[in-house]
Design an enzyme around this catalytic site. Structure first.
Site, PDB file in Angstrom:
ATOM      1  N   ASP A 169       0.892  -1.407  -0.136  1.00 48.70           N
ATOM      2  CA  ASP A 169      -0.462   0.259  -0.002  1.00 48.70           C
ATOM      3  C   ASP A 169       0.759   0.966   0.126  1.00 48.70           C
ATOM      4  O   ASP A 169       2.285   0.687   0.636  1.00 48.70           O
ATOM      5  CB  ASP A 169      -0.915  -0.301   0.945  1.00 48.70           C
ATOM      6  N   HIS A 312     -10.229  -2.066  -7.625  1.00 54.03           N
ATOM      7  CA  HIS A 312     -10.395  -0.492  -6.541  1.00 54.03           C
ATOM      8  C   HIS A 312      -8.960   0.723  -7.230  1.00 54.03           C
ATOM      9  O   HIS A 312      -9.726   1.638  -6.986  1.00 54.03           O
ATOM     10  CB  HIS A 312      -9.601  -1.695  -5.461  1.00 54.03           C
TER      11      HIS A 312
HETATM   12 FE1  N7H Z   1      -7.495   1.630  -1.688  1.00 50.16          FE
HETATM   13  N1  N7H Z   1      -6.069  -3.088  -0.890  1.00 50.16           N
HETATM   14  O1  N7H Z   1      -5.193  -3.169   0.322  1.00 50.16           O
HETATM   15  O2  N7H Z   1      -7.022  -3.587  -1.613  1.00 50.16           O
HETATM   16  N2  N7H Z   1      -5.939   0.742  -1.881  1.00 50.16           N
HETATM   17  N3  N7H Z   1      -7.674   0.368   0.297  1.00 50.16           N
HETATM   18  N4  N7H Z   1      -9.261   3.221  -0.403  1.00 50.16           N
HETATM   19  N5  N7H Z   1      -7.054   3.245  -2.748  1.00 50.16           N
HETATM   20  C1  N7H Z   1      -4.822   0.922  -2.766  1.00 50.16           C
HETATM   21  O3  N7H Z   1      -1.773   2.502  -5.009  1.00 50.16           O
HETATM   22  C2  N7H Z   1      -7.339  -0.847   0.483  1.00 50.16           C
HETATM   23  C3  N7H Z   1      -9.885   2.992   0.730  1.00 50.16           C
HETATM   24  C4  N7H Z   1      -7.778   4.263  -2.664  1.00 50.16           C
HETATM   25  O4  N7H Z   1      -3.877   6.471  -7.384  1.00 50.16           O
HETATM   26  C5  N7H Z   1      -3.894  -0.250  -2.865  1.00 50.16           C
HETATM   27  O5  N7H Z   1      -0.885   3.041  -2.809  1.00 50.16           O
HETATM   28  C6  N7H Z   1      -8.228  -1.907   1.404  1.00 50.16           C
HETATM   29  C7  N7H Z   1     -10.866   4.079   1.029  1.00 50.16           C
HETATM   30  C8  N7H Z   1      -6.381   4.850  -3.943  1.00 50.16           C
HETATM   31  O6  N7H Z   1      -3.708   4.498  -7.944  1.00 50.16           O
HETATM   32  C9  N7H Z   1      -4.394  -0.942  -2.093  1.00 50.16           C
HETATM   33  C10 N7H Z   1      -9.292  -0.899   1.951  1.00 50.16           C
HETATM   34  C11 N7H Z   1     -10.522   4.647   0.052  1.00 50.16           C
HETATM   35  C12 N7H Z   1      -5.775   4.680  -3.959  1.00 50.16           C
HETATM   36  C13 N7H Z   1      -5.640  -0.409  -1.335  1.00 50.16           C
HETATM   37  C14 N7H Z   1      -9.026  -0.042   1.227  1.00 50.16           C
HETATM   38  C15 N7H Z   1      -9.447   4.511  -0.728  1.00 50.16           C
HETATM   39  C16 N7H Z   1      -5.735   3.369  -3.198  1.00 50.16           C
HETATM   40  C17 N7H Z   1      -2.750   0.255  -3.974  1.00 50.16           C
HETATM   41  C18 N7H Z   1      -9.961  -1.061   2.994  1.00 50.16           C
HETATM   42  C19 N7H Z   1     -11.280   6.109  -0.313  1.00 50.16           C
HETATM   43  C20 N7H Z   1      -4.993   4.655  -5.219  1.00 50.16           C
HETATM   44  C21 N7H Z   1      -1.234   0.894  -3.040  1.00 50.16           C
HETATM   45  C22 N7H Z   1      -9.837  -1.482   3.887  1.00 50.16           C
HETATM   46  C23 N7H Z   1     -12.260   6.849  -0.381  1.00 50.16           C
HETATM   47  C24 N7H Z   1      -5.355   4.359  -6.337  1.00 50.16           C
HETATM   48  C25 N7H Z   1      -1.204   2.300  -4.027  1.00 50.16           C
HETATM   49  C26 N7H Z   1      -3.948   5.195  -7.638  1.00 50.16           C
HETATM   50  C27 N7H Z   1      -4.709   2.753  -3.057  1.00 50.16           C
HETATM   51  C28 N7H Z   1      -5.634  -1.625  -1.107  1.00 50.16           C
HETATM   52  C29 N7H Z   1      -9.571   1.471   1.437  1.00 50.16           C
HETATM   53  C30 N7H Z   1      -8.549   4.763  -1.920  1.00 50.16           C
HETATM   54  C31 N7H Z   1      -3.791  -2.696  -2.152  1.00 50.16           C
HETATM   55  C32 N7H Z   1      -7.648  -2.898   1.763  1.00 50.16           C
HETATM   56  C33 N7H Z   1     -11.819   3.502   1.796  1.00 50.16           C
HETATM   57  C34 N7H Z   1      -7.003   6.688  -4.229  1.00 50.16           C
END
Ligand code: N7H
Length: 447
Positions: A169, A312
């Site tokens: 992440d 996601h």
């Molecule tokens: Fe996410 N995951 O582990 O699956 N998220 N996220 N997220 N997320 C991202 O690119 C995860 C949540 C964003 O610019 C990665 O840095 C999990 C909320 C945004 O390409 C992974 C949860 C919100 C991005 C996860 C969760 C977001 C992002 C890839 C909840 C907003 C960047 C790592 C438990 C409302 C997108 C990375 C981009 C990336 C996970 C929640 C938003 C692995 C498990 C609530 C904007």
């Protein structure tokens, strides 16, 4: 350039310490609280300039502060910050966010809606965090009552930097003009006012009270993750190509990668659709260098062989699907809870709670966190303009009020197939806060 000594440290760069405590409290005695904040707590609050200073001694323990709308009123700050969702609070917003109706999954202290403020305390070790918290609560005495606390911690060893499902992440964050010293390939360059209030790019620039300059709205969510259940789902629905060349483990890994849009290593599936490439995942010059579009004959509106429309990272940053600079957030969350145990994996059942203490900063809650949750992740038709099938929910955190969710496009060999999804991430509640500038903490808040 932005005055980094006036901006709290967590907003633009994140405190990024292995441990972080979120301490929620109610204010009982405003004059005493203000006096202690001004004289004793203020010197411990960590600014952005302290975090980016390369010649300063390392900071052992960091502190940031934020208040919700009732908290500011309690401190005799009655100005309207011009953010309707901040004014109403997250309890009132829970159903609209797609949480299970009636906040049935919320932890009772957050559902009780008694919080006024939060201390964010970060360090390398828990003892330093508890020592500062103890000092602060002793100073404040009966002027506050603890409502709730949540301890976050980075995972360790090979899992350092990975969240509880196992994915790396913190890879993709926007670059903020006036702060970022470089823009990495594929990174979005945004106006500072997308994140900070009352500066260039804030849609309410000039209309908000002057003291909101260099502040930011903080959206907090405690998001429980059901890790063994997620893994079990991946195994039960493992993908395979028409010649059945994948093992079940490989097919499960591919399905997980397609749900997130990245392999666990961080490598984007848009660049490496079928096989992981850990070297790309670890390389900041490559791991963000994609936009979901490709040269002809690829068609971004019909082709899901590379990245599903519902993945996601595509739902939360649609890049070439729908460039939208105003809907970016700065993420500053941290995992909480222990690693999943062997016994839990064996039983395919979560026994102790773990998840993500999610924090995002934005200048307008309804353009940032709330928009990504409601208008993107929860909306089965987002991204619009795609030919059949309907994209469906964000498989990771898209919400449907506890009812069934689905995503299509997850199977590259059968993109029309709808995957019925359980809730692998469940809201345990949260709140909307305002994280003021360093100068605004002294005036008007502690005045
Ligand atoms: Fe996410 N995951 O582990 O699956 N998220 N996220 N997220 N997320 C991202 O690119 C995860 C949540 C964003 O610019 C990665 O840095 C999990 C909320 C945004 O390409 C992974 C949860 C919100 C991005 C996860 C969760 C977001 C992002 C890839 C909840 C907003 C960047 C790592 C438990 C409302 C997108 C990375 C981009 C990336 C996970 C929640 C938003 C692995 C498990 C609530 C904007």
């Amino acid at each position: 350039f932005l005055p980094v000594d006036d901006i709290q440290g967590d907003i633009l760069i994140g405190m990024k310490k292995p441990k972080q405590l979120f301490f929620f409290y109610q204010i009982n005695d405003a004059p005493m609280f203000k006096a202690v904040l001004r004289r004793l707590i203020y010197p411990f609050i960590t600014s952005t300039s302290q975090l980016i200073c390369t010649t300063c001694p390392p900071i052992k323990v960091m502190l940031n502060v934020a208040w919700n709308a009732p908290g500011l009123k309690k401190l005799n700050v009655f100005d309207d910050l011009l953010d309707p969702h901040f004014n109403l609070g997250q309890v009132a917003d829970a159903d609209a966010l797609g949480d299970v109706p009636g906040r049935k999954t919320w932890v009772p202290p957050l559902a009780a809606n008694k919080t006024h403020g939060v201390f964010l305390i970060a360090s390398d070790d828990d003892a330093a965090i508890l020592a500062l918290l103890n000092q602060i609560t002793t100073w404040l005495g009966t002027s506050i009552t603890e409502i709730y606390r949540l301890s976050g911690a980075h995972r360790t060893g090979a899992m350092e930097g990975h969240e509880h499902f196992g994915f790396l992440d913190g890879i993709s964050q926007p670059a903020v003009a006036g702060f970022a010293t470089s823009v990495m390939p594929g990174q979005s360059l945004i106006f500072p006012g997308t994140i900070l209030t009352n500066v260039l790019g804030d849609p309410n620039l000039g209309a908000r009270p002057g003291w909101t300059k260099h502040g930011s709205f903080l959206a907090f969510r405690q998001l429980q993750q059901f890790v063994p259940e997620f893994d079990q789902y991946l195994l039960n629905n493992a993908l395979n190509d028409p010649s059945a060349s994948l093992t079940v483990a490989q097919g499960a890994e591919l399905l997980g990668a397609r749900m997130v849009g990245r392999w666990k290593s961080g490598a984007p599936i848009d660049l490496h659709p079928l096989v992981d490439n850990p070297a790309v995942g670890a390389d900041p010059n490559q791991n963000n260098n994609f936009d979901f579009n490709h040269p002809l004959p690829f068609n971004i509106n019909t082709d899901q062989k590379r990245c599903p429309w519902s993945a996601h990272i595509r739902k939360t940053n649609p890049r070439a699907d729908q460039p939208s600079l105003g809907n970016h957030i700065m993420r500053a969350g941290i995992p909480y809870g222990r690693d999943t145990t062997k016994a839990e994996f064996k039983a395919n059942k979560t026994r102790t709670e773990r998840g993500l203490a999610f924090v995002s900063y934005q200048s307008v809650i309804d353009n940032g966190y709330r928009f990504q949750q409601k208008a993107w992740a929860n909306d089965i038709n987002f991204v619009p303009g795609k030919s059949d099938p309907t994209p469906g929910h964000d498989p990771i955190f898209g919400q449907n009020g506890g009812s069934t969710r689905f995503s299509s496009g997850l199977d590259p060999w059968n993109p029309a197939k709808d995957f019925k999804l359980k809730d692998f991430v469940v809201s345990r509640g949260g709140e909307y806060f305002f994280s003021p500038s360093m100068s605004a903490i002294l005036n008007p808040i502690a005045l």
